[in-house]
Enzyme design. Structure first.
Site, short mmCIF file in Angstrom:
data_model
loop_
_atom_site.label_atom_id
_atom_site.label_comp_id
_atom_site.label_asym_id
_atom_site.label_seq_id
_atom_site.Cartn_x
_atom_site.Cartn_y
_atom_site.Cartn_z
CG ASP A 194 -42.21 24.01 -32.62
OD1 ASP A 194 -41.86 23.76 -33.80
OD2 ASP A 194 -42.24 25.16 -32.16
CD GLU A 245 -38.33 27.32 -37.24
OE1 GLU A 245 -39.25 28.01 -36.80
OE2 GLU A 245 -38.22 26.10 -36.99
CE1 TYR A 286 -37.20 26.83 -30.56
CE2 TYR A 286 -38.86 25.47 -29.49
CZ TYR A 286 -38.45 26.26 -30.55
OH TYR A 286 -39.30 26.47 -31.59
CG ASP A 292 -37.42 26.46 -33.81
OD1 ASP A 292 -36.18 26.41 -33.80
OD2 ASP A 292 -38.06 27.52 -33.85
#
Length: 767
Positions: A118, A12, A280, A116
């Site tokens: 999420d 990312e 994280y 990431d």
């Protein structure tokens, strides 16, 4: 000779790509420039040799926007934006990320996504897939919580497939935010601009204490002059160690204790993460997975100059497992991954890192134990007490001193001991208006009401600051500006619901359904919210004008729609709506509905769709407003007129017919709940208090009447049997008006069971 397959890996951020490549290549890699750096090296993939290329995006590859024809404010009605198609454009065209990904994907056999873990990261996964053109069967997803060697290698050994449902949830949220945001921005700019001046937001103060009463008690105590010890008690209590640290709690502490705004706190946390110092930082979970290596995480801190000795003691004497928290299914709680000092991190990052470390160490420390002592006294007929406490075991508060229990010593007393009063003082004070919200308090409220996520909460708060709706002042208090107050007042004048958290919370709930795969596509969400009324809803009730059936649309805001008359009728926002006995309103011939609200304040009330939206009686608005402010939850959009507020003299469902008695606490009327089981008002009046006599038909199995009788008549206030069955919904108790039973049960005993009088907002049970 066959060449090993090429594997493209995409992270990312450039810093994450560098960390991943460094771990997988053991530091032996070739790096070249591009839109973002590309790191190449040899390795193994899927149990065979492979050639790796590791690069990155810089956040989202695409963003949503309207086509050109909707960009002209003057030529576009804001309402049309809700039906408009949206397009995706490259988020940062000058960076050429899409072209970069496409070029690097050429000749590669597999794609591994290190985004990431999420919803936003999942969405970027599919943006990368679209940019590279890979077949989904050749795409893998790495799930990791830190960029340590252990986590990176473990992620590569346990690759999964990207989750399209979670990605689509973000698509839906982006489209909703675009349409609502742009429509409201254009509307409020054209409508509110220049329409409001400075608004007076002062809060009046009121002295709530009666000086004369206070002086009377002071005199009683002073005249007696002797305190008697009436009771002494000691109790050992425990203050439990904290659960794991999630993003919301980190942001609250960063604002309230460290002086960092949410946006800055997240920037510092992400920097610590990319440097490998913490796991994280965006997570909703407070529960650690069963496989978490607590000893390894603690051992990494045993040589830290600040808390190393404490950690060594835990490792030697034995650490505790953290308390059970909530597993949100994303990342583990925020945890330190390696030791650091202030010199390595700098002042601000060190403060945040220090808190994360001390918090984690606290989660595996013993609980704090202390003894609380309470001494009670009596003087002049009044009771007083004092308390003291003594800490037995500091536990986790030794490493988290800001949560420590302070010792509080009190003198030794014996029961029955008498002590002369040396001084009696009276202090005068006044109430003050509530203070402005702090950032920390706002974050708590956003979490409570389901607004935003661990990733978006800092963005939302930063936006309202940048747009000058609020200003951050001393103590990180958010003080509304004149512009902010003006906007809120303006929206309240249009529809009060626009200023409540319910709408955004509902949208977030629907988006979560998409993420869980419970809604086929985001189109289903928009169809439920924005589709043409003629194509929505289910047949429920007859229109009083055309006698055709209307459609009930349950999606917020709930309403009835008559396709023939092309009329919309608002309904209560909370509760279940059903047809009510096929009865019609004597005023307009519309079929009646009944709204049933469940929960601790549950109630039922009938309503006419037309009267609810268009109250027919002059002055009824004052009754509606009183009903709105007397309950914790509104009953409708703007709260219309249900039948239990209607003053019609002959309708069997009106206030006149269903009213039982005057409310003992206000100027209102207690009204029978039509959802109750076989209860009705009669035309008889109570000779004691003039309330309507009600008739109750009890359940045969649970009747309280003698000999199995089921039918009973009486006054709700004066009949002891009926009043013993009243349950309080909310509010204060009121004084019993009469203690004499006046039951006239057929076949049952007169009078009834005794019971204390309760709140006038009542319901029945056990029948």
């Amino acid at each position: 000779m066959a060449f090993p397959p090429k594997v493209l890996m995409v992270a990312e951020k450039p810093s994450i790509a560098l960390s991943i490549a460094t771990v997988l290549s053991h530091g032996k890699m070739y790096t070249r420039k591009g839109s973002t750096e590309v790191h190449e090296f040899e390795g193994k993939f899927l149990r065979g040799p492979a050639r790796f290329k590791v690069t990155s995006v810089i956040g989202h590859v695409f963003s949503v926007d309207f086509p050109g024809k909707y960009q002209d404010w003057a030529a576009t009605d804001p309402l049309d934006l809700f039906q408009a198609q949206v397009i995706k454009n490259e988020s940062n065209p000058k960076a050429h990320i899409c072209r970069h990904l496409n070029q690097e994907a050429r000749g590669c056999r597999y794609l591994v996504l290190w985004l990431d873990c999420d919803r936003e990261g999942e969405n970027i996964c599919f943006e990368v897939i679209e940019s590279t053109g890979f077949n989904i069967n050749d795409v893998y997803r790495a799930r990791f919580s830190s960029v340590t060697e252990k986590d990176v290698l473990n992620a590569l050994d346990n690759l999964v497939r990207p989750n399209r449902d979670e990605a689509m949830a973000v698509d839906a949220r982006q489209e909703i935010d675009l349409k609502v945001g742009v429509a409201f921005t254009r509307f409020q700019t054209s409508f509110f601009q220049g329409k409001y001046g400075n608004l007076d937001a002062r809060v009046s103060r009121l002295d709530m204490h009666c000086q004369q009463v206070a002086m009377m008690f002071q005199k009683l105590v002073a005249e007696d002059g002797i305190l008697e010890v009436t009771d002494i008690s000691e109790k050992q209590e425990t203050k439990g160690r904290p659960v794991g640290l999630n993003t919301v709690n980190l942001l609250k502490v960063a604002s309230s204790a460290l002086g960092f705004g949410p946006q800055m706190a997240m920037q510092l946390a992400e920097r610590l993460y990319t440097q490998g110092f913490i796991s994280y930082p965006r997570t909703e979970s407070t529960a650690y997975p069963p496989s978490f290596d607590f000893r390894g995480a603690l051992s990494a801190q045993r040589n830290n100059p600040t808390w190393g000795n404490y950690v060594e003691g835990l490792l030697t004497s034995g650490y505790q497992k953290p308390r059970l928290g909530t597993d949100a299914g994303d990342h583990p709680p925020i945890t330190p991954m390696r030791s650091a000092s202030e010199d390595m991190l700098g002042n601000d990052a060190w403060k945040l890192y220090q808190y994360i470390c001390q918090y984690f160490i606290g989660t595996v420390s013993p609980d704090c134990k202390y003894v609380r002592k309470k001494v009670e006294f009596s003087v002049g007929g009044e009771s007083f007490h004092c308390t003291g406490q003594h800490v037995i075991t500091k536990g986790f508060t030794a490493i988290m001193p800001w949560l420590a229990i302070n010792d509080k010593s009190i003198p030794s007393f014996t029961k029955g001991q008498k002590i002369k009063v040396s001084k009696v003082e009276l202090y005068e004070g006044s109430t003050t208006p509530p203070d402005f919200l702090t950032e920390s308090e706002l974050i708590s409220l956003m979490e409570k009401n389901g607004i935003g996520t661990d990733a978006s909460i800092p963005v939302h708060i930063n936006n309202i600051c940048e747009r000058n709706y609020v200003q951050v002042q001393a103590g990180r208090k958010l003080v509304p500006t004149t512009l902010g107050i003006t906007l809120v007042r303006g929206y309240q004048s249009i529809d009060p619901d626009l200023c409540l958290p319910d709408i955004r919370s509902f949208i977030e709930q629907q988006i979560t359904l998409i993420a869980k795969g419970q809604i086929e596509a985001m189109d289903a969400l928009f169809e439920a919210q924005f589709s043409a009324l003629v194509d929505s809803g289910r047949i429920m009730s007859k229109c009083g004008k055309c006698l055709r059936y209307m459609k009930y649309i349950s999606a917020q805001p709930p309403r009835l729609y008559c396709g023939t008359c092309e009329e919309v009728y608002d309904l209560p926002q909370k509760g279940t709506i059903k047809l009510y006995k096929e009865l019609t309103c004597p005023l307009d011939n519309f079929e009646l509905l009944i709204c049933s609200v469940v929960g601790p304040e549950g109630k039922s009330f009938p309503l006419c769709p037309y009267c609810y939206s268009n109250p027919p009686f002059e002055g009824i608005e004052s009754l509606i407003n009183t009903a709105k402010t007397s309950t914790s939850g509104k009953t409708g959009k703007g709260a219309g007129m249900p039948c239990n507020l209607c003053p019609h003299p002959t309708c069997p469902n009106s206030l006149v017919s269903q009213g039982v008695c005057a409310c003992p606490e206000c100027s209102g009327t207690l009204v029978l709940d039509p959802g109750a089981h076989r209860i009705s008002t009669t035309k008889e009046r109570c000779p004691e208090c003039d309330s309507s006599i009600i008739e109750v038909d009890f359940n045969k199995k649970t009747t309280p009447l003698a000999d199995g009788a089921t039918l009973h008549r009486g006054c709700i206030l004066c009949d002891e049997l009926l009043h013993s069955l009243v349950e309080m919904k909310h509010g204060r108790g009121f004084k019993r008006m009469s203690s004499r039973g006046r039951g006239r049960g057929r076949g049952g005993r007169k009078g009834g069971r005794g019971g204390k009088m309760m709140d006038p907002k009542m319901s029945f049970r056990d029948f």
